[in-house]
Design a protein around this motif. Structure first.
Motif, mmCIF file in Angstrom:
data_model
loop_
_atom_site.group_PDB
_atom_site.id
_atom_site.type_symbol
_atom_site.label_atom_id
_atom_site.label_comp_id
_atom_site.label_asym_id
_atom_site.label_seq_id
_atom_site.Cartn_x
_atom_site.Cartn_y
_atom_site.Cartn_z
ATOM 1 N N VAL A 18 5.204 1.633 0.882
ATOM 2 C CA VAL A 18 6.358 2.327 0.116
ATOM 3 C C VAL A 18 6.506 3.117 0.038
ATOM 4 O O VAL A 18 7.369 3.804 0.081
ATOM 5 N N ALA A 19 5.935 4.352 1.043
ATOM 6 C CA ALA A 19 6.639 5.451 1.342
ATOM 7 C C ALA A 19 7.930 5.459 2.795
ATOM 8 O O ALA A 19 8.830 5.770 2.798
ATOM 9 N N GLU A 20 7.666 4.647 3.234
ATOM 10 C CA GLU A 20 8.745 4.020 4.047
ATOM 11 C C GLU A 20 9.199 3.306 3.560
ATOM 12 O O GLU A 20 10.889 3.516 4.110
ATOM 13 N N THR B 185 11.075 3.931 0.749
ATOM 14 C CA THR B 185 11.837 4.605 -0.152
ATOM 15 C C THR B 185 12.617 5.488 1.306
ATOM 16 O O THR B 185 13.838 5.846 0.756
ATOM 17 N N ASP C 206 0.738 -1.528 0.536
ATOM 18 C CA ASP C 206 0.210 0.029 0.040
ATOM 19 C C ASP C 206 0.748 1.314 0.160
ATOM 20 O O ASP C 206 1.806 1.054 0.326
ATOM 21 N N ALA C 207 0.377 2.521 -0.031
ATOM 22 C CA ALA C 207 0.734 3.655 -0.590
ATOM 23 C C ALA C 207 2.156 3.640 1.300
ATOM 24 O O ALA C 207 3.250 4.213 0.874
ATOM 25 N N ALA C 208 0.926 3.580 2.468
ATOM 26 C CA ALA C 208 2.403 3.950 3.362
ATOM 27 C C ALA C 208 3.331 3.037 3.295
ATOM 28 O O ALA C 208 4.384 3.551 3.750
ATOM 29 N N TRP D 137 6.037 -3.787 -9.978
ATOM 30 C CA TRP D 137 7.157 -3.063 -10.234
ATOM 31 C C TRP D 137 8.070 -3.676 -11.505
ATOM 32 O O TRP D 137 9.197 -3.688 -11.931
#
Length: 197
Positions: free
Chosen positions: A79-81, A83, A75-77, A128
């Motif tokens: 992916v942010a973690e 990165t 999820d987006a969270a 990806w």
């Protein structure tokens, strides 16, 4: 270095994973806080950031090897973690990041030592890479992937370190292991007060 030996498969994979983690960690030896955060190449990677990212990957690997694999994409969270794991934040220190790396390494190696590579498992989707569904695997596939992943980052760390001061990670590893000088190796002399010195 993982010296030649007649080990069983699990022990061999454990040593290859640990060998790459040793290389990543050794890249910090003798750096200042500022140098550990430096990004001397065209990417945003730093040696300290690679230490932080490796710790993130090790924690994920422990979870993956000890719990049911999710078949859902990140999820987006998450992916942010992921990165954010490539850089040491302003509120973090290299010493703190290294301590997290060491703790995660100890836990990962303990889990890998108890893992049967032939166990059936599932690889989650990796959109990806163009894979949008979960796939059946043996745990061996994932353990070899860990060797690949950590080897890639060990190479990154070596290149970045050479850009900072010309020191090569294999020489740093040998120095930290206490190897004596010989025709092929001169121990690295770290300045007092630098990382791991």
């Amino acid at each position: 270095m993982y010296a030649p030996a007649r080990h069983d498969e699990t022990t061999g994979l454990l040593h290859y994973i640990d060998q790459q983690l040793t290389a990543i960690r050794s890249a910090l030896y003798g750096l200042t806080e500022e140098q550990a955060r430096a990004t001397p190449c065209r990417s945003a990677l730093s040696v300290g950031g690679l230490i932080k990212h490796a710790a993130h990957c090790m924690r994920g690997a422990v979870q993956r090897l000890t719990t049911e694999v999710t078949t859902q994409p990140l999820d987006a969270a998450a992916v942010a973690e992921f990165t954010a794991s490539f850089a040491i934040g302003d509120d973090e220190t290299v010493a703190g990041t290294l301590a997290e790396f060491d703790d995660a390494r100890t836990e990962l190696l303990a889990v890998v030592s108890r893992t049967d590579p032939a166990t059936e498992s599932t690889a989650p989707p990796t959109p990806w890479n163009g894979i949008h569904d979960a796939r059946p695997i043996h745990t061996r596939y994932y353990l070899v992937h860990l060797v690949e992943e950590f080897a890639r980052h060990a190479g990154h760390a070596d290149i970045i370190r050479e850009q900072i001061d010309g020191a090569a990670v294999p020489a740093l590893e040998l120095t930290l292991a206490g190897a004596p000088a010989n025709d092929f190796f001169t121990p690295y002399d770290a300045a007092p007060g630098t990382v791991l010195a």
